[in-house]
Structures are given as structure tokens and as C-alpha cells.
Design an enzyme around this catalytic site. Structure first.
Site, mmCIF file in Angstrom:
data_model
loop_
_atom_site.group_PDB
_atom_site.id
_atom_site.type_symbol
_atom_site.label_atom_id
_atom_site.label_comp_id
_atom_site.label_asym_id
_atom_site.label_seq_id
_atom_site.Cartn_x
_atom_site.Cartn_y
_atom_site.Cartn_z
ATOM 1 N N GLN A 17 -4.176 -4.169 -1.159
ATOM 2 C CA GLN A 17 -3.815 -3.195 -0.117
ATOM 3 C C GLN A 17 -2.559 -2.414 -0.519
ATOM 4 O O GLN A 17 -1.642 -2.225 0.288
ATOM 5 C CB GLN A 17 -3.610 -3.914 1.216
ATOM 6 C CG GLN A 17 -4.898 -4.277 1.928
ATOM 7 C CD GLN A 17 -5.689 -3.058 2.409
ATOM 8 O OE1 GLN A 17 -5.145 -1.977 2.616
ATOM 9 N NE2 GLN A 17 -6.982 -3.234 2.571
ATOM 10 N N SER A 18 -2.519 -1.952 -1.754
ATOM 11 C CA SER A 18 -1.353 -1.218 -2.243
ATOM 12 C C SER A 18 -1.262 0.186 -1.639
ATOM 13 O O SER A 18 -2.194 0.991 -1.769
ATOM 14 C CB SER A 18 -1.440 -1.110 -3.769
ATOM 15 O OG SER A 18 -0.505 -0.162 -4.252
#
Ligand SMILES: *Cc1c(COP(=O)(O)O)cnc(C)c1O
Length: 338
Positions: A74-75
Site C-alpha cells: 500500500q505504498s
């Protein structure tokens, strides 16, 4: 110090607003303001966009055909890089490391991952604990051997080029405060790969602003975090031609709010998300800004700030991550019939 010497493209909506948070201030008993870098505009915004203004300009100057970067599943950095690549018409490949072990479908395909793919980036998944730096170098070499000119952006966009984006933010914030006639006594924000804090502290020191800056850690222990920030600040100051402007003692991080590890939500972070959402209508993310805000809230409750201190929380963005972590917020669901 002259930032316009460095190649830059315009991706962000700047300046981002500097706003008071009256209800949260009342709740915590200090005067709180917020610098809205969640509103930088590119694919829902966030702090990586300022760094990408300088990084992408460098990539274009080098004639890159492909951007490559890496981050956690979930960058936010991956998502903003994918959007920037789309905007300038360069291919983008992202190496994603599974740092949480979650097999929840939203975590793996919604939130930032959904947007990576919508922007046309290709992604590749790696198990947690991998050496992602060498993995990315190998991937870049492979593409180069195929004749593709790859520009590699380190995780979080945190090198001296990316940090220039936060030197720029320090100028912008001080300019706003001066224009509005608002004395700033302290700045707090979530710190991770260190480019945000390194750029800010370099800018603040170069202007001799004398405003203490505190990074709230999201991953590394304190000594390591501070060293990373300091090392990058030294390189950033060198690049800017003001070597030696940052002292080691200017770099301060508090890593008491990391919890079990990077990307793993904490109770105090969930409380911070709820407080910001319910008192100010603001959205934080569980990985970074919530942990930063949890530090702010806890330090305020402990009396760390003087009563008349005016504290600015730099909102680094990330709310898109909420859609990958929806399972954390079951207790916030209030379905009632009146
Ligand atoms: C990347 C990120 C940070 C940390 O910034 P660094 O420059 O990596 O230290 C903080 N908040 C959000 C929302 C981020 O995406």
C-alpha cells in the site's frame, strides 16, 4: 540557496494550505495548525509529489523511457510515482514488498494498488524481508540490457534530489507563516524513508528559521531513523551548496509510536484517525500520518508542548490507504435507525 537552479517540473498544487485546527486544539489544549500536503493534487495527493517534481525532471533530462521504484504493497509513493509517470508519458514499473502478510483482498488490490494499476503502472510482488534495493537494481539492469533507459527512484523518493521537494516546502511554509503573521513554534510530521524530514530540516536550517522539527517514526528505531535523516540532510545541503548547515542535534525523531512494525496499524493510530476525522473532517492514513498524529496527541496529553506553543502538523497524505485497511475500522461503523 537557489532552488530554481535544479531541474523541476510542476506536478503539485502549491502552495498547499496552512490551516488552523480549532476543535482538535480545544481537545488537546495547545494551538494546532495543519500544513495540507495531503492536498498536493496528484492522484489524491501526498508528500511524494513534491519530491517527484525534482526526480521526474532529472529522469526526463536523462531521457528515461521507464521509471522504476519500490515500496510496500500500500505504498503512497508507488501510487504518486505511477501518476507522475502517466502525466509525463514514461512507463512505470513498481516492485511491491509484502511487509504485513495480510491476505485481505482490499489490502492487496484496493487503495493505492488500485490506483497504481489505473495509472498504467506494472507491479511485481515480493515477500517481506527481501532486499528490495538489490532486487530493484537487478530488475533495472535486466531492462537496461534490453535497451531500455531506466531511471531508478529509491523507496519513498528519498535521495538528495527528492529531498529538494521538502526544502521547497520549508521555504513555502515559512513564507506563509510570515505573510499571515503567524509565529510557528514547532513542526511535527510522520517520518519514514527520511526525505521529507531531511529536506525540511535542510531548508529550515538554511533559512536560520529556528523552528524545532520532530519526526514521528513509522518503521526504524530512533538511532537508525535519526542517522538516516541526518545523512540525507548532509547530502541535500551539499547539493544545495550550503554544506554544514544542518547539525546532528537538529535532527530529532521520536519512534515510540511505531507499534508492532511498519504498516501494522496501532490502537493510538486508529484513535488519531477517528479524532482527526470526527473533530476536523480530515483523513489520515494508518501507515504514516496516523502514527505521526498519535505522537502529536500523546505528546500534547503528556504536556510535552508549552501551553502557548503553536504547533504545525505537516499532513503528508495517504488517505487512499484507508481503502486497503478498511477491516481495521469495524468499531467505527455506526448503523442506527432513528
Ligand atoms: C512516505 C510517507 C511519509 C514519510 O515520508 P518520508 O519522506 O518517506 O520519510 C509520511 N506520510 C505518508 C502518507 C507517506 O506516504
Amino acid at each position: 540557496m537557489h532552488l530554481a537552479r535544479f531541474p523541476r517540473i510542476h506536478l503539485a498544487h502549491l502552495p498547499t494550505p496552512l490551516e488552523p485546527m480549532p476543535r482538535l486544539s480545544k481537545e488537546l489544549g495547545i494551538e494546532l495548525w495543519i500544513k495540507r500536503d495531503d492536498c498536493t493534487g496528484l492522484s489524491t495527493g501526498g508528500n511524494k509529489t513534491r519530491k517527484l517534481e525534482f526526480l521526474i525532471a532529472e529522469a526526463e533530462a536523462q531521457g528515461a523511457d521507464m521509471l522504476m521504484t519500490q515500496g510496500a504493497t500500500q505504498s503512497n509513493h508507488a501510487r504518486q510515482t505511477a501518476a507522475a509517470a502517466a502525466k509525463v508519458g514514461i512507463d512505470c514499473h513498481i516492485l511491491l514488498e509484502d511487509r504485513t502478510g495480510y491476505n485481505n483482498p482490499n489490502y492487496n488490490t484496493n487503495g493505492n494498488v488500485l490506483l497504481d494499476h489505473l495509472h498504467g503502472a506494472t507491479t511485481e510482488k515480493f515477500p517481506g524481508g527481501h532486499d528490495m534495493v538489490s532486487e530493484m537494481e537487478q530488475a533495472a539492469e535486466k531492462k537496461r540490457s534490453e535497451g531500455i533507459n531506466v531511471y531508478v527512484i529509491p523507496g519513498g523518493g528519498s535521495n538528495a534530489t527528492g529531498a529538494l521537494g521538502y526544502v521547497n516546502c520549508a521555504f513555502e511554509l515559512l513564507g506563509q507563516a510570515n505573510e499571515m503573521g503567524i509565529r510557528l513554534d514547532r513542526i511535527l510530521h510522520a517520518t519514514g524513508s527520511s526525505g521529507t524530514q531531511a529536506g525540511l530540516i535542510t531548508g529550515l536550517c538554511a533559512m536560520n528559521a529556528n523552528i524545532p522539527l520532530l519526526g514521528i517514526g513509522t518503521r526504524a528505531p530512533q538511532a537508525k531513523q535519526e542517522q538516516m535523516v541526518y545523512d540525507l540532510a548532509v547530502k541535500t545541503a551539499d547539493k544545495l551548496g550550503c554544506a554544514g548547515v544542518v547539525n546532528r542535534s537538529d535532527v530529532q525523531a521520536n519512534t515510540d509510536y511505531v507499534g508492532e512494525g511498519y504498516g501494522l496499524p496501532t490502537k493510538s493510530g486508529v484513535e488519531a484517525i477517528t479524532m482527526f476525522a470526527e473533530l476536523e473532517g480530515l483523513l489520515l492514513d494508518p501507515v504514516y500520518s496516523a502514527k505521526g498524529a498519535a505522537g502529536l496527541i500523546d505528546l500534547a496529553r503528556k504536556g510535552f508542548f508549552d501551553k502557548d506553543e503553536r504547533v504545525v502538523f505537516l499532513h503528508t497524505g495517504g488517505a487512499v490507504g484507508l481503502f486497503g485497511y478498511d477491516f481495521v475500522f469495524e468499531e467505527n461503523r455506526k448503523w442506527v435507525s432513528i
